[in-house]
Motif scaffolding. Structure first.
Motif, PDB file in Angstrom:
ATOM      1  N   ASP A   1      -5.868   6.768   5.253  1.00 50.88           N
ATOM      2  CA  ASP A   1      -4.677   7.112   4.476  1.00 50.88           C
ATOM      3  C   ASP A   1      -3.409   6.437   4.974  1.00 50.88           C
ATOM      4  O   ASP A   1      -2.321   7.020   4.952  1.00 50.88           O
ATOM      5  CB  ASP A   1      -4.491   8.634   4.446  1.00 50.88           C
ATOM      6  CG  ASP A   1      -5.680   9.348   3.831  1.00 50.88           C
ATOM      7  OD1 ASP A   1      -6.291   8.774   2.913  1.00 50.88           O
ATOM      8  OD2 ASP A   1      -6.013  10.455   4.286  1.00 50.88           O
ATOM      9  N   SER A   2      -3.545   5.186   5.404  1.00 46.74           N
ATOM     10  CA  SER A   2      -2.369   4.384   5.773  1.00 46.74           C
ATOM     11  C   SER A   2      -1.924   3.642   4.514  1.00 46.74           C
ATOM     12  O   SER A   2      -2.618   2.731   4.056  1.00 46.74           O
ATOM     13  CB  SER A   2      -2.726   3.388   6.876  1.00 46.74           C
ATOM     14  OG  SER A   2      -3.389   4.044   7.945  1.00 46.74           O
ATOM     15  N   GLN A   3      -0.783   4.002   3.981  1.00 45.28           N
ATOM     16  CA  GLN A   3      -0.436   3.551   2.631  1.00 45.28           C
ATOM     17  C   GLN A   3      -0.201   2.041   2.526  1.00 45.28           C
ATOM     18  O   GLN A   3      -0.339   1.476   1.449  1.00 45.28           O
ATOM     19  CB  GLN A   3       0.800   4.311   2.146  1.00 45.28           C
ATOM     20  CG  GLN A   3       0.501   5.773   1.846  1.00 45.28           C
ATOM     21  CD  GLN A   3       1.711   6.545   1.361  1.00 45.28           C
ATOM     22  OE1 GLN A   3       2.859   6.129   1.543  1.00 45.28           O
ATOM     23  NE2 GLN A   3       1.469   7.689   0.750  1.00 45.28           N
ATOM     24  N   THR A   4       0.147   1.374   3.623  1.00 44.37           N
ATOM     25  CA  THR A   4       0.215  -0.087   3.583  1.00 44.37           C
ATOM     26  C   THR A   4      -1.163  -0.670   3.894  1.00 44.37           C
ATOM     27  O   THR A   4      -1.735  -1.376   3.075  1.00 44.37           O
ATOM     28  CB  THR A   4       1.277  -0.625   4.559  1.00 44.37           C
ATOM     29  OG1 THR A   4       2.576  -0.227   4.102  1.00 44.37           O
ATOM     30  CG2 THR A   4       1.233  -2.150   4.630  1.00 44.37           C
ATOM     31  N   ALA A   5      -1.692  -0.382   5.067  1.00 46.31           N
ATOM     32  CA  ALA A   5      -3.049  -0.823   5.401  1.00 46.31           C
ATOM     33  C   ALA A   5      -3.528  -0.086   6.636  1.00 46.31           C
ATOM     34  O   ALA A   5      -2.740   0.266   7.517  1.00 46.31           O
ATOM     35  CB  ALA A   5      -3.098  -2.331   5.640  1.00 46.31           C
ATOM     36  N   ASN A   6      -4.813   0.104   6.726  1.00 51.10           N
ATOM     37  CA  ASN A   6      -5.379   0.786   7.892  1.00 51.10           C
ATOM     38  C   ASN A   6      -5.317  -0.076   9.146  1.00 51.10           C
ATOM     39  O   ASN A   6      -5.132   0.443  10.250  1.00 51.10           O
ATOM     40  CB  ASN A   6      -6.809   1.228   7.601  1.00 51.10           C
ATOM     41  CG  ASN A   6      -6.852   2.441   6.680  1.00 51.10           C
ATOM     42  OD1 ASN A   6      -5.995   3.314   6.754  1.00 51.10           O
ATOM     43  ND2 ASN A   6      -7.843   2.484   5.802  1.00 51.10           N
ATOM     44  N   VAL A   7      -5.477  -1.393   8.999  1.00 50.47           N
ATOM     45  CA  VAL A   7      -5.343  -2.317  10.123  1.00 50.47           C
ATOM     46  C   VAL A   7      -4.506  -3.508   9.670  1.00 50.47           C
ATOM     47  O   VAL A   7      -4.752  -4.077   8.609  1.00 50.47           O
ATOM     48  CB  VAL A   7      -6.715  -2.799  10.638  1.00 50.47           C
ATOM     49  CG1 VAL A   7      -6.538  -3.859  11.730  1.00 50.47           C
ATOM     50  CG2 VAL A   7      -7.545  -1.636  11.168  1.00 50.47           C
TER      51      VAL A   7
ATOM     52  N   LYS B   1     -10.909   5.120   5.570  1.00 47.67           N
ATOM     53  CA  LYS B   1     -10.877   5.946   4.362  1.00 47.67           C
ATOM     54  C   LYS B   1      -9.478   5.897   3.764  1.00 47.67           C
ATOM     55  O   LYS B   1      -8.484   6.031   4.478  1.00 47.67           O
ATOM     56  CB  LYS B   1     -11.256   7.394   4.691  1.00 47.67           C
ATOM     57  CG  LYS B   1     -11.281   8.321   3.496  1.00 47.67           C
ATOM     58  CD  LYS B   1     -11.656   9.739   3.934  1.00 47.67           C
ATOM     59  CE  LYS B   1     -11.621  10.692   2.754  1.00 47.67           C
ATOM     60  NZ  LYS B   1     -11.945  12.097   3.180  1.00 47.67           N
ATOM     61  N   GLY B   2      -9.424   5.719   2.436  1.00 50.86           N
ATOM     62  CA  GLY B   2      -8.139   5.728   1.753  1.00 50.86           C
ATOM     63  C   GLY B   2      -7.231   4.611   2.238  1.00 50.86           C
ATOM     64  O   GLY B   2      -7.639   3.684   2.926  1.00 50.86           O
ATOM     65  N   GLY B   3      -5.957   4.725   1.880  1.00 49.18           N
ATOM     66  CA  GLY B   3      -4.965   3.770   2.344  1.00 49.18           C
ATOM     67  C   GLY B   3      -4.823   2.558   1.447  1.00 49.18           C
ATOM     68  O   GLY B   3      -5.620   2.307   0.545  1.00 49.18           O
ATOM     69  N   GLY B   4      -3.747   1.786   1.711  1.00 46.61           N
ATOM     70  CA  GLY B   4      -3.494   0.558   0.981  1.00 46.61           C
ATOM     71  C   GLY B   4      -3.016   0.752  -0.430  1.00 46.61           C
ATOM     72  O   GLY B   4      -2.891  -0.212  -1.185  1.00 46.61           O
ATOM     73  N   ASP B   5      -2.715   1.996  -0.823  1.00 47.41           N
ATOM     74  CA  ASP B   5      -2.393   2.278  -2.219  1.00 47.41           C
ATOM     75  C   ASP B   5      -0.907   2.207  -2.531  1.00 47.41           C
ATOM     76  O   ASP B   5      -0.523   2.067  -3.687  1.00 47.41           O
ATOM     77  CB  ASP B   5      -2.915   3.670  -2.596  1.00 47.41           C
ATOM     78  CG  ASP B   5      -2.403   4.748  -1.667  1.00 47.41           C
ATOM     79  OD1 ASP B   5      -2.228   4.460  -0.466  1.00 47.41           O
ATOM     80  OD2 ASP B   5      -2.191   5.882  -2.115  1.00 47.41           O
ATOM     81  N   SER B   6      -0.039   2.267  -1.514  1.00 45.26           N
ATOM     82  CA  SER B   6       1.401   2.250  -1.759  1.00 45.26           C
ATOM     83  C   SER B   6       2.097   1.534  -0.609  1.00 45.26           C
ATOM     84  O   SER B   6       2.799   2.159   0.195  1.00 45.26           O
ATOM     85  CB  SER B   6       1.937   3.680  -1.916  1.00 45.26           C
ATOM     86  OG  SER B   6       3.318   3.671  -2.230  1.00 45.26           O
ATOM     87  N   PRO B   7       1.929   0.222  -0.502  1.00 44.04           N
ATOM     88  CA  PRO B   7       2.477  -0.520   0.638  1.00 44.04           C
ATOM     89  C   PRO B   7       3.999  -0.479   0.680  1.00 44.04           C
ATOM     90  O   PRO B   7       4.665  -0.365  -0.351  1.00 44.04           O
ATOM     91  CB  PRO B   7       1.960  -1.940   0.416  1.00 44.04           C
ATOM     92  CG  PRO B   7       1.628  -2.018  -1.040  1.00 44.04           C
ATOM     93  CD  PRO B   7       1.207  -0.655  -1.439  1.00 44.04           C
ATOM     94  N   ASP B   8       4.519  -0.583   1.884  1.00 43.04           N
ATOM     95  CA  ASP B   8       5.956  -0.545   2.108  1.00 43.04           C
ATOM     96  C   ASP B   8       6.548  -1.938   1.930  1.00 43.04           C
ATOM     97  O   ASP B   8       6.030  -2.913   2.461  1.00 43.04           O
ATOM     98  CB  ASP B   8       6.214  -0.037   3.537  1.00 43.04           C
ATOM     99  CG  ASP B   8       7.679   0.232   3.813  1.00 43.04           C
ATOM    100  OD1 ASP B   8       8.448   0.393   2.845  1.00 43.04           O
ATOM    101  OD2 ASP B   8       8.056   0.280   4.999  1.00 43.04           O
ATOM    102  N   GLY B   9       7.625  -2.040   1.183  1.00 42.67           N
ATOM    103  CA  GLY B   9       8.278  -3.327   0.965  1.00 42.67           C
ATOM    104  C   GLY B   9       7.975  -3.889  -0.408  1.00 42.67           C
ATOM    105  O   GLY B   9       6.845  -3.817  -0.892  1.00 42.67           O
TER     106      GLY B   9
END
Length: 427
Positions: A285-291, A326-334
């Motif tokens: 659930d990291s909205q920009t990216a998990n890594v 799991k999750g993440g990448g759905d609302s990146p910052d910038g």
């Protein structure tokens, strides 16, 4: 009050009760004065203990919330500072007037355990130029929530060797909650970092193991950085068996700080470091990216001194394998990343788990390619890598998995004296 001649109406009764309550203020003031006197006496005694300490001294700090108005300093080797428990002994610097840090230590063979340091004017616990440092069961926090005016670093060993940080917590730092910089032989385990810009940061450090930690509700969960113009370059960090989830807090770092460029929604970030392993973690659930794997060129950081010619701005030999994403990448910052996400994956799509900024050192190419031992390798099921093509401002991004299916030599576990001592004690 009985001497009043004028009769009291019912309407005046609340005022009368209020005046009655105010009549108790001398007792209240007396209690406050006594508390202030007790705090001053405690502070004086503690400062004297730190000044008079000798190698082997154990300074016991009793349970209670102790209010201090000046920072503390220790300059004696071989001292232990021990509280009655993380949530029992609290050193509050909310009314701090002098000294930027809560506790500043210049010492070897130093242990601090079982207490909380909160609301310091600057860094909470800073340890400079020491060997064999143990931080156990220590919480450093700012109680007013995430603010740029909070201290930059919570737990902060710098230029140290043989460091163990365990079973501790950091909350609300405006730079990094748990930060180890320009150090060697480091173990950071079983800690919790929350509401910081960077939850846990390993910077310009040689040989670090970061495991079994929890990082959540930070801007970035766990960071492994190399910055320019420092005393050494870092390499050899293993990040494993951590729980890194929902690190989507808006970035509140001071303008110009290196971490000010970390996008909200970053799970594990490697910047300009080398020989880094990321494995067996739960990252979600990291909205920009998990890594995120990036170079110095993506930080936006600017040094008035320029960059030392021996500084290596590229990430090299980064190995990502066996993680659970799991999750993440759905609302990146910038805005740029948002636009890229929509262009490549649609409005309701999401970035892959691993993003790379795409900067490479063409001077080191062998037969037109990155040397085998300097590659970014990802062996993580069907996880792909998005090369965002940072050098060309995202003009030719590529999402691929096969190109990163490679292996790198495994790093050795970090060995420090404290781990051997713990094993002996348990045996």
């Amino acid at each position: 009050m009985r001497k009043l001649v004028m009769p009291l109406s019912y309407a005046a009764l609340p005022l009368f009760l209020l005046l009655g309550a105010c009549s108790k203020s001398p007792d209240t003031d007396s209690a406050k004065m006594q508390a202030a006197s007790d705090d001053a006496a405690f502070q004086k005694k503690l400062q004297e203990q730190l000044l008079d300490a000798k190698p082997g001294s154990v300074i016991e700090i009793p349970a209670g919330k102790h209010h201090l108005t000046s920072g503390l300093t220790l300059r004696v080797h071989g001292v232990t500072i021990r509280g009655a428990g993380m949530d029992k002994t609290v050193l509050s610097f909310k009314d701090q007037v002098t000294g930027p840090e809560g506790l500043l230590v210049y010492a070897n063979n130093f242990t601090i355990e079982n207490l909380t340091i909160e609301d310091s004017k600057g860094d909470g616990l800073k340890i400079n130029d020491g060997e064999n440092i143990t931080i156990r069961g220590v919480k450093v926090q700012w109680t007013g929530g995430p603010k740029v005016t909070n201290g930059a670093y919570g737990i902060y060993p710098v230029k140290t060797t043989n460091v163990l940080i365990e079973d501790s917590a950091a909350i609300g730092a405006s730079d990094a909650g748990i930060y180890v910089g320009q150090s060697k032989n480091v173990v950071v385990r079983r800690n919790r970092a929350e509401q910081n810009v960077a939850g846990i940061e390993i910077e310009n450090t040689i040989d670090a193991d970061v495991y079994e930690n929890t990082a959540t509700n930070n801007t970035g969960g766990i960071l492994v950085f190399n910055m320019p113009n420092l005393s050494q370059a870092g390499y050899g960090t293993r990040v494993y068996k951590n729980k890194v989830f929902a690190n989507n807090l808006g970035n509140f770092a001071a303008k110009g700080a290196a971490v000010a460029s970390v996008p909200a929604g970053s799970g594990v970030v490697v910047n300009s470091n080398s020989k880094v392993e990321i494995f067996d973690n739960d990252v979600s659930d990291s909205q920009t990216a998990n890594v995120i794997i990036s170079s110095y060129f993506s930080t936006g950081y600017f040094s008035e001194k320029g960059v030392s010619p021996d500084y290596d701005p590229y990430p090299r030999a980064i190995y990502v394998y066996g993680n659970r994403f799991k999750g993440g990448g759905d609302s990146p910052d910038g805005l740029d990343l948002k636009a890229l996400k929509i262009a490549m994956f649609g409005l309701n799509g999401h970035f892959p788990d691993v993003i790379w900024d795409g900067y490479v050192d063409t001077k080191t190419f062998v037969n037109g390619a990155i040397p085998a031992n300097d590659r970014l390798c990802v062996q993580n099921g069907d996880v792909s890598v998005l090369n965002v093509d940072g050098p060309n401002k995202y003009k030719n991004p590529k999402n691929d998995s096969a190109a990163y299916r490679c292996e790198l030599p495994k790093l050795k576990p970090v060995s420090i004296p404290q781990l051997a001592e713990n094993a002996t004690a348990k045996g």
